[in-house]
Design an enzyme around this catalytic site. Structure first.
Site, PDB file in Angstrom:
ATOM      1  N   HIS A  37       0.831  -1.214   0.000  1.00  0.00           N
ATOM      2  CA  HIS A  37       0.000   0.000   0.000  1.00  0.00           C
ATOM      3  C   HIS A  37       0.862   1.260   0.000  1.00  0.00           C
ATOM      4  O   HIS A  37       0.432   2.310   0.485  1.00  0.00           O
ATOM      5  CB  HIS A  37      -0.968   0.002   1.199  1.00  0.00           C
ATOM      6  N   LEU A 128      -1.756 -12.080  -6.220  1.00  0.00           N
ATOM      7  CA  LEU A 128      -0.562 -12.304  -7.043  1.00  0.00           C
ATOM      8  C   LEU A 128      -0.669 -11.573  -8.377  1.00  0.00           C
ATOM      9  O   LEU A 128       0.101 -11.801  -9.297  1.00  0.00           O
ATOM     10  CB  LEU A 128      -0.327 -13.804  -7.259  1.00  0.00           C
ATOM     11  N   SER A 129      -1.667 -10.704  -8.453  1.00  0.00           N
ATOM     12  CA  SER A 129      -1.834  -9.792  -9.589  1.00  0.00           C
ATOM     13  C   SER A 129      -2.114 -10.465 -10.925  1.00  0.00           C
ATOM     14  O   SER A 129      -1.431 -10.225 -11.924  1.00  0.00           O
ATOM     15  CB  SER A 129      -0.634  -8.854  -9.707  1.00  0.00           C
ATOM     16  N   ASP A 178       2.008  -3.236  -9.811  1.00  0.00           N
ATOM     17  CA  ASP A 178       1.727  -4.519 -10.452  1.00  0.00           C
ATOM     18  C   ASP A 178       2.061  -4.498 -11.943  1.00  0.00           C
ATOM     19  O   ASP A 178       2.681  -5.419 -12.476  1.00  0.00           O
ATOM     20  CB  ASP A 178       0.249  -4.896 -10.270  1.00  0.00           C
TER      21      ASP A 178
END
Ligand code: ADP
Ligand code: MG
Length: 388
Positions: A37, A128-129, A178
């Site tokens: 974050h 895990l995108s 990401d």
């Protein structure tokens, strides 16, 4: 789980018989080691790309459309290529691809009509995108459909347009981590990313340790609304800090001592304290990794988790259980939740020769407590997105 190019092409031809030449691209998922974050607060992150990836096989069609088949969802969607700029979100998995196609069209990189066969080995919604892997592979596939001789945009522009697709079209106010790591990762090392300057450097991990992701197999609804709420709370903290420190434009600029001299309290204080301390932990982690200090790396993992648990309040019972159990095991240097939170994965720093016993113990404990079998992913730093 390596998806063979030839087997993907075979599956493509079964789904779209009679197609011409088929090309294949891939873009990896990622596990974030530390810096959670912090990306949308323009701070630092330290992820690795993993060898789970989204693959897209594609071939031109004569039908004037982009036709998408997701082998994961087993669903087809299509969009007229002439009207990509007018696409509207449908609150559907295809939004990730449509959003990228629309961004490309807006930049005058409109794709040519094509059939796309999408197959991802990244688990969806597990932190895990899979979303960035889908966006990046879509961007590479769609750009390669173009028959005009003009060059593609630079990779950083591709990263930014994929993020815009997720922010503006899908409606998820994520930072740039990401998409960035899925594009720029190189095999063998984590990467440290400065999310303001967008500079990145390799961050090699010491020998003898594995980053093991553990999937809690839960995803709490709350995460959907909590993420944009955290983004807004960080903005609120910045506007309070600005009264005393007008030079600050994001939490990246705040120092620990500002938090006590600016009248911050309650929720904005807790959110800011997480972000500011997490940025410090990323810097310290990279230093500890380069000097091979596994003990300190592990301590920083646990400190990051506690901060996410108590100050940022994005953990959940299952993730706390996995972390608390992991750090009590021999050969485990540290553990923390990774990704947005409220479920998904933890990431664990485990001595290479302890990985088997680690997985067995965690599996047994988690099944005993929650009746769910966690999945394990031993994460070796993989390459970023490319054509195969
Ligand atoms: P994460 O990125 O952590 O996996 P997100 O909620 O950000 O979780 O993204 C997951 C969503 O991305 C899925 O719900 C789905 O809509 C979309 N998605 C990812 N991969 C695929 C795929 N192979 N096929 C269809 N949709 C996908
Ligand atoms: Mg995502």
């Amino acid at each position: 789980m390596v998806v063979e190019k030839q087997s993907l092409i075979r599956s493509f031809r079964e789904r779209f018989p009679g197609s011409g030449g088929v090309r294949v691209v891939r873009a990896p998922g990622r596990v974030n080691l530390i810096g959670e974050h912090t990306d949308y607060n323009l701070g630092w992150v330290c992820p690795i790309a993993i060898d789970l990836a989204c693959h897209i096989a594609w071939s031109h069609n004569e039908d004037g459309v982009l036709r998408l088949w997701s082998a994961n969802v087993r669903e087809m969607r299509e969009f007229p290529v002439a009207r990509l700029q007018e696409l509207e979100p449908a609150r559907h998995w295809s939004d990730y691809v449509a959003g990228v196609a629309r961004e490309l069209a807006l930049l005058n990189f409109s794709p040519e009509p094509a059939n796309l066969f999408i197959h991802s080995t990244v688990p969806t919604g597990a932190g895990l995108s899979s979303s960035a892997a889908l966006e990046l592979s879509s961007a590479l596939a769609l750009l390669s459909t173009r028959t005009v001789a003009a060059p593609a945009p630079p990779l950083l522009e591709i990263v930014k347009l994929c993020r815009r697709a997720e922010n503006d079209f899908v409606g998820m106010p994520c930072g740039i981590m990401d998409q960035f790591v899925s594009a720029f990762a190189r095999e063998g090392a984590a990467i440290a990313i400065d999310c303001r300057s967008l500079e990145h450097t390799p961050a090699p991990l010491p020998a003898g340790v594995k980053a093991v992701a553990v999937n809690s197999m839960v995803k709490h609804e709350l995460g959907q609304s909590a993420y944009p709420q955290r983004v807004a709370q960080c903005r609120e903290a910045v506007s309070i800090l600005q009264r005393k420190h007008p030079e600050i434009s994001s939490l990246r600029d705040a120092r620990m001592e500002y938090l006590s001299d600016s009248g911050l309290d309650g929720v904005p204080l807790k959110r800011a304290r997480h972000v500011v301390s997490e940025d410090e932990r990323v810097a310290e982690f990279i230093g500890a990794a380069s000097s091979g200090d596994l003990k300190r790396m592990g301590e920083l993992f646990v400190a990051s988790h506690r901060s996410l648990q108590h100050d940022y309040e994005v953990s959940c019972e299952e993730l706390d259980f996995l972390v608390d159990n992991a750090i009590a095991l021999p050969g485990v240097w540290g553990a923390r939740m990774t990704g947005g939170g409220f479920g998904g994965c933890t990431v664990n720093l485990v001595a290479e020769d302890a990985v088997g016993a680690f997985e067995e113990s965690i599996s047994r404990a988690y099944r005993g407590r929650y009746g769910l079998t966690p999945q394990f992913y031993a994460c070796s730093p993989a390459d970023g997105a490319c054509e195969l």
